[in-house]
Write an enzyme that holds these catalytic residues in place. Structure first.
Site, PDB file in Angstrom:
ATOM      1  CD  GLU A 135      -3.021  -1.203   2.343  1.00  0.00           C
ATOM      2  OE1 GLU A 135      -4.226  -1.283   2.092  1.00  0.00           O
ATOM      3  OE2 GLU A 135      -2.394  -0.895   3.607  1.00  0.00           O
ATOM      4  CD  GLU A 172      -6.409  -3.918   2.443  1.00  0.00           C
ATOM      5  OE1 GLU A 172      -6.937  -2.795   3.458  1.00  0.00           O
ATOM      6  OE2 GLU A 172      -5.309  -4.254   2.892  1.00  0.00           O
TER       7      GLU A 172
END
Length: 805
Positions: free
Chosen positions: A157, A226
């Site tokens: 990320e 996610e």
């Protein structure tokens, strides 16, 4: 003989890379490729629904049940991070036992015939202590995290933080991609949240909504790594919840707009046992309002509603993956995406984007009514089998049933300040984390100050004021061994300032401050440099003005004496003089409590109720339950009922205002012995241990309802099945009784239903005949079961409340 079953390992490495690797049961060749529409596994397009379950956030005894519940919920793959700091707690010291037995977890997923997404990190963020990176790595010379730095070349990320690292960030991303591709695995790689991914690495989306997301290149599939079905909690914060209607809406919109791989983060959040939570201030519970709760039980109606959604999406899989969509506008905020081919295969997703009003639309000469902010799924472009806003799944109500501890207590009391020999002395303050290196939460600071007898506050009764500033996270201040005050930051801002009156005597006084961390930073640019600990200590109200103690001589001690003596181990009695007491002291700081306890009866999940304690740590039989802190949330900004309509954010649907953020602390059943269990508590500031209880998480009510106008389910061969009500009790229990059953126009909510003016008097006997003594059952709304001719001018429904035992 070769098996047709295989396990898909999606290894996420360097910038959240996913390594797609087929691990076969035999020597059969397997391949994983992709094009713009989907992953292609062994030549077959796959639409994948994945569930995040982090193995160290539960225990091995729970893993089979968690995987089984996920599979029953319509999930294809299990996703987990790999937590480096759990596997290499010190350089070269590797651990793969207990909760960190990754091979065992992988084998359980494989045996279930499911795929596995293995995000190997090793930077994971995940509200996990230090983002999963071992703290010792920070002290390897020359190491800088998350940039073009030779000792550090791993990531996750990264896109949000890359600009902070300048050119080094870009070079780092490019290096990571080249490194991954150079492994020649022959399978695709992905990067989460990375907008400048080098081709052929696939970038993916992490968000509450990803229907508008587009990969960096038109040759790549649309992947959602996610989807957050809830949110995490911080000590002293409110309890966030995301409605199942909105979660389902986000998933349906993603697949409506061409999505191919979807992962729930989290599907089971679990528990941050021991000191594994990050943040700082992340609670020990990592429940996440996920479809499977912290204790391993399906969360209804969320789990059931999403199960029905997955079933509906799978009916559309062939049409979705093998046809281009046609978008048709049906109104200003209403649209349909149609996937069809010349053979007659057709699937449609009709969406009402209006977040306020229900709308009726005309699609192919048929009227369809959609609630606000909802999607209807038509796997044959005719019949609605699912609408995201219409929840027919059962609702279960759980309660925590207390079991009082029948025990005798022993205690060990810490000295306030330096115990044993001091570790070092320094003029001024040191950084807390650089000093402890996270081997403990605790760091003692002590100094002496002289108070002249002529000080006016000694005679006038006006206490001087202690002023402290800290980078975080919390502290307790003692003067001459007596607790004067406690203070802390919070989940939003770790640094804090506080002032409090203190009691001083004439002559020498010892000021002892216990500084504490509550989990280390787990994400952000240069996060490894975020410090903690005292920065300023002053006394106001002295005759010579403010006394600045910040640069005076301070003596330091790392950790607690009880930690040094390993009081938390079950056999600590051998080396420590515990003191037996007829009644344990209450509201006494710095006290260790030990008790021999029996396992609570039954097989329900167990938690430790710590609402009457202050703050500290707990263990059972040497296993780390974790940090406890029944810190209360603010009294405002909560809702009684949550409106699912419109975009969700973590503050939209808060509960728990004015209540402890976390009252109960999960103690896995597998940690208990039949008898002779050793419970150890370290209490920092004082509480009432006589009020500690074990609580069993027990189903108190099982309610369900379905209307006759609810979408009918359609099987894979497009056979219609009438609207039906489904009931399911927890494992090893059965439906033992019905408290309420009515087909007609009943009203009310779970545990407070009443019969309406239209009611089939045989309702109870019908559902009893179908469901009693079964673990699960399905009751169809047919004329064979109910008097469907009743009240012909009204839309009827079936409502039940059942008991499981």
């Amino acid at each position: 003989m070769a098996s047709t079953v295989c396990t898909l390992l999606l290894f996420l490495y360097s910038c959240c890379f996913v390594w797609l690797y087929i691990m076969p049961f035999a020597e059969a060749a397997n391949s994983v490729k992709y094009d713009r529409r989907s992953l292609i596994i062994d030549g077959q397009r796959r639409l994948l629904i994945s569930a995040a379950i982090h193995y160290p956030r539960s225990v091995p005894a729970m893993w089979p049940g968690l995987v089984k519940t996920a599979k029953e919920g319509g999930v294809d793959a299990i996703e987990t991070y790999v937590f480096w700091n759990g596997h290499e707690p010190s350089p070269g010291n590797y651990y793969f036992g207990g909760r960190y037995d990754l091979p065992k977890f992988v084998k359980i997923v494989q045996d279930a015939g499911m795929l596995l997404i293995l995000r190997i990190g090793p930077f994971v963020a995940a509200e996990w202590n230090f983002g999963g990176i071992p703290v010792w790595l920070h002290y390897v010379p020359g190491t800088v995290f998350r940039t073009d730095n030779e000792p550090f070349k791993v990531e996750n990320e990264y896109g949000f933080y890359e600009p902070a690292y300048g050119e080094g960030g870009k070079l780092y991303t490019q290096w990571a991609a080249k490194m991954a591709l150079s492994q020649n695995t022959g399978v695709p790689w992905i990067m989460c949240q990375q907008w400048d991914t080098p081709d052929p690495v696939i970038n993916t989306c992490n968000s509450f909504y990803c229907d508008d997301f587009k990969p960096s290149y038109p040759t790549m599939p649309k992947i959602w790594t996610e989807n957050w079905p809830g949110w995490f909690k911080t000590f002293g914060g409110r309890d966030p919840h995301r409605p199942p209607e909105d979660v389902a809406y986000s998933v349906a919109r993603f697949f409506q707009k061409g999505g191919s791989v979807h992962n729930y983060y989290m599907y089971h959040g679990g528990t941050n046992f021991g000191r594994t939570s990050g943040g700082p201030f992340i609670t020990t519970s990592y429940d996440y309002d996920a479809p499977i709760d912290e204790y391993g039980l399906p969360r209804f109606p969320k789990w059931g509603h999403l199960k029905e959604l997955h079933r509906a999406i799978k009916l559309c899989e062939h049409a979705l993956l093998n046809n281009k969509p046609s978008l048709v506008l049906l109104g200003p905020k209403q649209e349909v995406d149609v996937y069809e081919d010349q053979s007659g295969t057709c699937a449609a997703f009709i969406a009402n984007l209006d977040d306020t009003n229900e709308k009726t639309v005309l699609f192919r000469n048929v009227s369809y009514t959609l609630p606000a902010w909802s999607v209807s799924i038509l796997p044959d472009c005719k019949n609605v089998v699912f609408n995201t806003a219409k929840v027919r799944s059962q609702t279960s109500t759980t309660e925590m049933v207390p079991e009082k501890l029948q025990t005798n207590w022993e205690i060990f009391v810490e000295k306030a300040g330096i115990w044993g020999e001091a570790d070092f002395t320094r003029n001024g303050f040191v950084d807390h984390i650089n000093t402890t290196k996270d081997t403990t939460d605790y760091l003692w600071h002590t100094t002496r100050l002289f108070v002249d007898r002529s000080e006016e506050f000694l005679t006038k009764g006006i206490k001087p004021t202690l002023l402290i500033e800290s980078k975080g996270h919390a502290l307790h201040a003692f003067v001459n061994g007596i607790l004067q005050a406690s203070a802390s930051g919070n989940g939003t801002v770790s640094p804090f300032k506080f002032k409090s009156p203190v009691s001083l005597k004439a002559g020498y006084n010892e000021l002892a401050i216990l500084s504490m961390t509550v989990g280390l930073q787990n994400a952000g640019s240069f996060y490894e440099w975020v410090g903690a600990g005292l920065t300023s200590v002053k006394l106001e109200g002295m005759k010579n003005g403010t006394m600045d103690l910040s640069t005076t001589t301070w003596t330091y001690k790392i950790g607690l004496e009880g930690e040094h003596l390993s009081l938390y181990n079950a056999d600590s009695t051998k080396n420590v003089m515990w003191t037996k007491v007829s009644e344990p002291p209450k509201n006494q700081p710095l006290t260790w409590y030990k008790a021999i306890v029996d396992a609570p009866p039954g097989d329900e999940p167990v938690a430790l109720d710590m609402v009457h304690m202050g703050k500290g740590l707990a263990w059972l039989n040497g296993e780390q339950i974790g940090r406890y802190w029944p810190r209360k949330a603010p009294t405002d900004k909560c809702v009684k009922t949550c409106d699912y309509r419109g975009k969700f954010n973590p503050d939209k649907c808060n509960r728990g205002c004015g209540e402890p953020t976390q009252r109960w602390y999960h103690v896995p059943r597998s940690w208990f012995k039949p008898s002779g269990n050793v419970l150890v508590i370290f209490e920092e500031k004082g509480g009432d241990p006589t009020q500690i209880t074990f609580s069993r998480r027990k189903l108190s009510a099982l309610c369900a309802h379905v209307s006759e106008d609810h979408p009918s389910f359609v099987t894979t061969n497009m056979q219609n099945i009438k609207s039906s009500l489904e009931l399911k009790c927890p494992i090893n229990t059965h439906i033992s009784a019905f408290k309420f059953a009515s087909y007609g126009t009943p009203t009310g909510t779970c545990q407070s239903y009443t019969v309406g003016d239209c009611h089939d008097p045989d309702s109870t006997s019908i559902v009893e005949k179908i469901c009693l003594n079964k673990n699960e059952c399905i009751v169809e709304l047919t004329e064979e079961n109910f008097k469907t001719e009743l009240c012909p001018d009204k839309t009827k429904k079936l409502v039940v409340e059942a008991m499981c035992s």
